[in-house]
Design a protein around this motif. Structure first.
Motif, mmCIF file in Angstrom:
data_model
loop_
_atom_site.group_PDB
_atom_site.id
_atom_site.type_symbol
_atom_site.label_atom_id
_atom_site.label_comp_id
_atom_site.label_asym_id
_atom_site.label_seq_id
_atom_site.Cartn_x
_atom_site.Cartn_y
_atom_site.Cartn_z
ATOM 1 N N GLY A 95 56.708 -20.817 2.305
ATOM 2 C CA GLY A 95 56.350 -20.639 0.905
ATOM 3 C C GLY A 95 56.488 -19.186 0.505
ATOM 4 N N LEU A 96 56.461 -18.920 -0.782
ATOM 5 C CA LEU A 96 56.553 -17.540 -1.259
ATOM 6 C C LEU A 96 55.338 -16.738 -0.814
ATOM 7 C CD1 LEU A 96 57.788 -17.793 -4.963
ATOM 8 C CD2 LEU A 96 59.126 -17.636 -2.861
ATOM 9 N N ALA A 97 55.534 -15.451 -0.697
ATOM 10 C CA ALA A 97 54.405 -14.565 -0.429
ATOM 11 C C ALA A 97 53.400 -14.670 -1.576
ATOM 12 C CB ALA A 97 54.894 -13.130 -0.280
ATOM 13 N N TYR A 98 52.126 -14.712 -1.230
ATOM 14 C CA TYR A 98 51.080 -14.891 -2.247
ATOM 15 C C TYR A 98 51.151 -13.858 -3.364
ATOM 16 C CZ TYR A 98 46.478 -14.722 -4.428
ATOM 17 O OH TYR A 98 45.457 -14.690 -5.343
ATOM 18 N N PRO A 99 51.331 -12.550 -3.078
ATOM 19 C CA PRO A 99 51.365 -11.590 -4.197
ATOM 20 C C PRO A 99 52.496 -11.886 -5.182
ATOM 21 C CG PRO A 99 51.003 -10.442 -2.124
ATOM 22 C CD PRO A 99 51.366 -11.850 -1.765
ATOM 23 N N PRO A 101 40.316 -12.180 -5.395
ATOM 24 C CA PRO A 101 39.791 -12.669 -4.114
ATOM 25 C C PRO A 101 40.715 -12.292 -2.963
ATOM 26 C CG PRO A 101 39.706 -14.378 -5.800
ATOM 27 C CD PRO A 101 40.502 -13.267 -6.371
ATOM 28 N N VAL A 102 40.124 -11.916 -1.871
ATOM 29 C CA VAL A 102 40.913 -11.446 -0.733
ATOM 30 C C VAL A 102 41.520 -12.603 0.060
ATOM 31 C CG1 VAL A 102 39.045 -11.425 0.969
ATOM 32 C CG2 VAL A 102 40.892 -9.728 1.125
ATOM 33 N N GLU A 103 41.013 -13.836 -0.114
ATOM 34 C CA GLU A 103 41.478 -14.962 0.702
ATOM 35 C C GLU A 103 42.993 -15.173 0.581
ATOM 36 O OE1 GLU A 103 37.244 -15.208 0.201
ATOM 37 O OE2 GLU A 103 38.874 -15.093 -1.276
ATOM 38 N N GLY A 104 43.530 -15.020 -0.645
ATOM 39 C CA GLY A 104 44.961 -15.221 -0.818
ATOM 40 C C GLY A 104 45.801 -14.228 -0.059
ATOM 41 N N LEU A 105 45.244 -13.073 0.263
ATOM 42 C CA LEU A 105 45.967 -12.041 0.985
ATOM 43 C C LEU A 105 45.868 -12.208 2.495
ATOM 44 C CD1 LEU A 105 44.815 -9.004 -1.194
ATOM 45 C CD2 LEU A 105 46.929 -10.321 -1.410
ATOM 46 N N LEU A 106 45.101 -13.210 2.942
ATOM 47 C CA LEU A 106 44.867 -13.362 4.384
ATOM 48 C C LEU A 106 45.390 -14.669 4.953
ATOM 49 C CD1 LEU A 106 41.194 -12.049 4.585
ATOM 50 C CD2 LEU A 106 43.291 -10.788 5.070
ATOM 51 N N ASN A 107 45.744 -15.634 4.107
ATOM 52 C CA ASN A 107 46.079 -16.968 4.593
ATOM 53 C C ASN A 107 47.535 -17.330 4.315
ATOM 54 O OD1 ASN A 107 43.374 -17.485 5.395
ATOM 55 N ND2 ASN A 107 42.846 -17.916 3.263
ATOM 56 N N TYR A 108 48.014 -18.348 5.052
ATOM 57 C CA TYR A 108 49.339 -18.893 4.778
ATOM 58 C C TYR A 108 49.330 -19.564 3.410
ATOM 59 C CZ TYR A 108 51.166 -18.302 9.529
ATOM 60 O OH TYR A 108 51.628 -17.788 10.709
ATOM 61 N N PRO A 109 50.464 -19.543 2.710
ATOM 62 C CA PRO A 109 50.534 -20.268 1.436
ATOM 63 C C PRO A 109 50.477 -21.775 1.681
ATOM 64 C CG PRO A 109 52.710 -19.438 2.056
ATOM 65 C CD PRO A 109 51.731 -18.847 3.031
ATOM 66 N N THR A 110 49.869 -22.491 0.756
ATOM 67 C CA THR A 110 49.808 -23.950 0.856
ATOM 68 C C THR A 110 50.277 -24.568 -0.452
ATOM 69 O OG1 THR A 110 47.553 -24.140 -0.003
ATOM 70 C CG2 THR A 110 47.815 -23.787 2.389
ATOM 71 N N ARG A 111 50.659 -25.831 -0.379
ATOM 72 C CA ARG A 111 51.145 -26.534 -1.567
ATOM 73 C C ARG A 111 50.061 -26.615 -2.629
ATOM 74 N NH1 ARG A 111 52.698 -32.918 -1.769
ATOM 75 N NH2 ARG A 111 53.274 -32.998 -3.975
ATOM 76 N N ASP A 112 48.845 -26.949 -2.242
ATOM 77 C CA ASP A 112 47.757 -27.072 -3.218
ATOM 78 C C ASP A 112 47.414 -25.730 -3.846
ATOM 79 O OD1 ASP A 112 47.561 -29.781 -2.886
ATOM 80 O OD2 ASP A 112 45.924 -29.683 -1.425
ATOM 81 N N ALA A 113 47.452 -24.674 -3.031
ATOM 82 C CA ALA A 113 47.091 -23.356 -3.552
ATOM 83 C C ALA A 113 48.077 -22.887 -4.620
ATOM 84 C CB ALA A 113 47.041 -22.345 -2.413
#
Length: 464
Positions: A336-340, A130-142
């Motif tokens: 937070g850490l970078a999503y990738p 999914p592309v959403e993780g590459l476009l948004n700030y990291p969150t605690r829940d995510a």
């Protein structure tokens, strides 16, 4: 050759072990024992000569120290080549294609046991996800699945009760140490305690925090409890930083009894403990400080020494009730850490094949350690097959700085004990030699033999 090993051959005056030494030396000089010849096992020769195994072992040890014999772990004892032969064989031959002329043994480097391909496959999976993780700030829940992956990865370790809320993700183990200090230290001039020889990253993180660092006396098991108590009382220290599972740089381990004594001191004085387990490649044999004192122990580690340091993925485990403090420091510092990176770590840690990769890497590291022990075992060496470095106490004639310079001149880069001591502390004449699993065993063995030749031939004047 069996005619050499007769009881009458060691008749005469003097201690029996010296008679055995004379027998073996004479056989080598006469050519009856050629270079590479395997000597009988200790118990077998003791039976043939009708003497005790301890007598034979003492003779073998003396001749090994002298350089006439070579003890190889798991294989036996052999007649060693002469120094000239070893020099001709190792120093005169060019490196094989692809092997480096300079071998860096500063820091451990993992062999590729399959993690390279696993990382590539995970990157493809992320790119196709999914592309959403590459476009948004990291969150605690995510990132909850990532933290749970860490908890599952650590499930076999004696860390006490652990849930995903206790985990804070960091950019490697050093980042996790800094996060802990930011969360744990208070006041304008905090103080931390470290062992007299300790991981330099503790001091670097303390410098960022403008904290004073006080060294504490230690022995082979780590910090001395009485010295810790005295230092904590006189300095007002808030945190004791240690690597109890694999003491860096000596490779020792803090025993269960010693840990309990340290915890007793920490509880009496309200002293926090930061335990760094980045070098713990195998299952710990004793409970961690976090299990012994969950209310005031911070635990940090990473995948740098088990899978790869390239991802800069680490984590800190907060004491009971302190996860909010640790999480706040991370969120205020970098969100937070970078999503990738986070997603890549989750994929790796949840893949059953990753544990097999880590096991293969650990076994391969053991092969390199065995090579080091075979080459350097005649000297005072501390080692463990599952620790990716060895600690070498230098023989008379060498000091650490001079030995490191001489090794560098021969294309081998190692760390002096001075790099692990405080600026005003005293370091032993010792060096840390790390495993470099990214060079072939032949190149690594050649590096060890270069070090062996230096040890066998100290300078006439002590280097300073």
């Amino acid at each position: 050759m069996d005619t050499i090993w007769q009881k009458q051959q060691i008749s005469g005056e003097g201690p029996k072990y010296k008679r055995v030494i004379r027998l073996i030396r004479a056989a080598i000089d006469s050519g009856e024992l050629a270079v590479g010849a395997r000597l009988p096992p200790v118990r077998e020769l003791a039976w043939q000569l009708e003497i005790t195994p301890g007598t034979v072992a003492r003779a073998y040890g003396a001749l090994t120290d002298e350089g006439l014999l070579l003890a190889e772990v798991g294989r036996g004892t052999f007649v060693a080549p002469s120094r000239t032969e070893v020099l001709d064989d190792v120093w005169s031959q060019p490196a094989a294609p692809g092997e480096p002329n300079v071998v860096s043994l500063f820091s451990p480097r993992l062999p590729d046991a399959g993690q390279g391909e696993a990382i590539r496959a995970a990157l493809v999976q992320i790119a196709r996800g999914p592309v959403e993780g590459l476009l948004n700030y990291p969150t605690r829940d995510a990132y909850r699945p990532v933290r749970q992956a860490v908890v599952d990865w650590l499930a076999d370790l004696p860390l006490g009760a652990l849930v995903e809320e206790d985990v804070v993700l960091a950019h490697g183990g050093q980042s996790a140490i800094t996060l802990v200090m930011q969360a744990a230290l208070r006041g304008p001039k905090p103080v931390i305690l470290v062992e007299d020889l300790s991981y330099a990253g503790f001091r670097r993180a303390a410098e960022i925090m403008r904290a004073e660092v006080v060294g504490v006396a230690m022995d082979a098991q780590g910090v001395l409890p009485d010295a810790l108590e005295h230092a904590a009382k006189t300095s007002g220290a808030q945190l004791f930083c240690t690597t109890p599972e694999v003491q860096n740089p000596t490779g020792g381990q803090t025993s269960h009894e010693r840990r309990k004594a340290v915890v007793a001191v920490a509880r009496r004085l309200g002293l926090g403990i930061l335990e760094d387990d980045c070098y713990g490649l195998a299952r710990p044999r004793v409970p961690s400080y976090r299990a012994l004192m969950p209310g005031n122990t911070w635990h940090v580690s990473s995948i740098s020494k088990s899978l790869t340091p390239a991802l800069r993925f680490g984590y800190a485990l907060a004491p009971t009730g302190r996860s909010a403090d640790l999480r706040r420091v991370a969120e205020y510092g970098f969100f937070g850490l970078a999503y990738p990176v986070a997603e890549l770590a989750r994929i790796l840690l949840t893949d059953p094949g990753t544990r097999r990769i880590a096991e293969r890497s650990r076994a391969r590291i053991g092969d390199y350690v065995e090579v080091a022990v075979n080459a350097l075992g005649g000297f005072e060496l501390q080692w463990d097959r599952e620790v990716p470095f060895v600690w070498l106490h230098l023989p008379p004639g060498w000091r650490a700085a001079g030995f490191c310079r001489a090794a560098e001149n021969q294309g081998v880069l190692i760390r002096s004990a001075d790099e692990f001591a405080l600026r005003d502390g005293r370091a032993p004449h010792a060096v840390r030699i790390a495993v470099n699993g990214q060079v072939g065993l032949r190149a690594f063995e050649a590096a060890m033999l270069r070090l062996r030749m230096l040890l066998d031939n100290p300078p006439e004047q002590i280097s300073v």
